[in-house]
Write a protein that holds these residues in place. Structure first.
Motif, mmCIF file in Angstrom:
data_model
loop_
_atom_site.group_PDB
_atom_site.id
_atom_site.type_symbol
_atom_site.label_atom_id
_atom_site.label_comp_id
_atom_site.label_asym_id
_atom_site.label_seq_id
_atom_site.Cartn_x
_atom_site.Cartn_y
_atom_site.Cartn_z
ATOM 1 N N ASP A 4 -122.884 23.207 -96.315
ATOM 2 C CA ASP A 4 -122.446 21.697 -96.506
ATOM 3 C C ASP A 4 -121.641 21.724 -97.583
ATOM 4 O OD1 ASP A 4 -123.531 18.937 -97.293
ATOM 5 O OD2 ASP A 4 -124.799 18.861 -97.806
ATOM 6 N N VAL A 6 -120.836 18.490 -98.909
ATOM 7 C CA VAL A 6 -121.144 18.284 -100.609
ATOM 8 C C VAL A 6 -121.655 19.095 -101.721
ATOM 9 C CG1 VAL A 6 -122.661 16.337 -101.912
ATOM 10 C CG2 VAL A 6 -121.778 15.593 -99.375
ATOM 11 N N ARG A 22 -124.200 14.237 -109.110
ATOM 12 C CA ARG A 22 -125.157 13.802 -108.157
ATOM 13 C C ARG A 22 -126.420 12.811 -108.439
ATOM 14 N NH1 ARG A 22 -126.811 19.803 -109.742
ATOM 15 N NH2 ARG A 22 -126.935 21.307 -108.178
ATOM 16 N N ARG A 26 -125.789 8.851 -101.598
ATOM 17 C CA ARG A 26 -125.286 10.487 -101.023
ATOM 18 C C ARG A 26 -124.050 9.646 -100.706
ATOM 19 N NH1 ARG A 26 -125.305 14.973 -99.504
ATOM 20 N NH2 ARG A 26 -124.444 15.477 -97.606
ATOM 21 N N GLU A 27 -123.578 8.956 -100.144
ATOM 22 C CA GLU A 27 -122.145 7.782 -99.172
ATOM 23 C C GLU A 27 -121.119 8.822 -100.163
ATOM 24 O OE1 GLU A 27 -120.848 4.264 -98.271
ATOM 25 O OE2 GLU A 27 -122.345 4.057 -97.210
ATOM 26 N N GLN A 29 -121.332 10.504 -102.818
ATOM 27 C CA GLN A 29 -121.104 12.302 -102.596
ATOM 28 C C GLN A 29 -119.986 12.373 -101.697
ATOM 29 O OE1 GLN A 29 -124.948 13.960 -103.242
ATOM 30 N NE2 GLN A 29 -125.189 12.846 -104.875
ATOM 31 N N GLU A 30 -119.645 11.556 -100.753
ATOM 32 C CA GLU A 30 -119.868 12.291 -99.902
ATOM 33 C C GLU A 30 -118.120 12.078 -99.255
ATOM 34 O OE1 GLU A 30 -121.830 10.303 -96.206
ATOM 35 O OE2 GLU A 30 -122.918 12.409 -95.733
#
Length: 72
Positions: A4, A6, A22, A26-27, A29-30
């Protein structure tokens, strides 16, 4: 080795930066992981470092992305 994008990005970060990323959604992080991949592809200095130590090149690119000091 994580597959992955990320997860690979997080693995390349220092522990302090890893925890900081962290905490982000998530967006975000991507987006950072995509910027990291671009940094690895585009920065010729990292190409030289990658020949000597791929892990060091990944770590340096990750640091640049998190700190906003990409090698444009």
């Amino acid at each position: 080795m994580p597959t992955d994008e990320v997860a690979r990005f997080l693995e390349a970060l220092s522990p302090a930066h890893r925890e900081e990323v962290r905490q982000k959604p998530r967006e975000e992080q991507e987006k950072l992981a995509a910027a990291w991949e671009a940094e690895l592809r585009q920065d010729t200095d990292l190409d030289t470092l990658s020949e000597l130590s791929p892990a060091a090149a990944e770590s340096e690119a990750a640091r640049r992305v998190v700190e906003g000091t990409g090698g444009d």
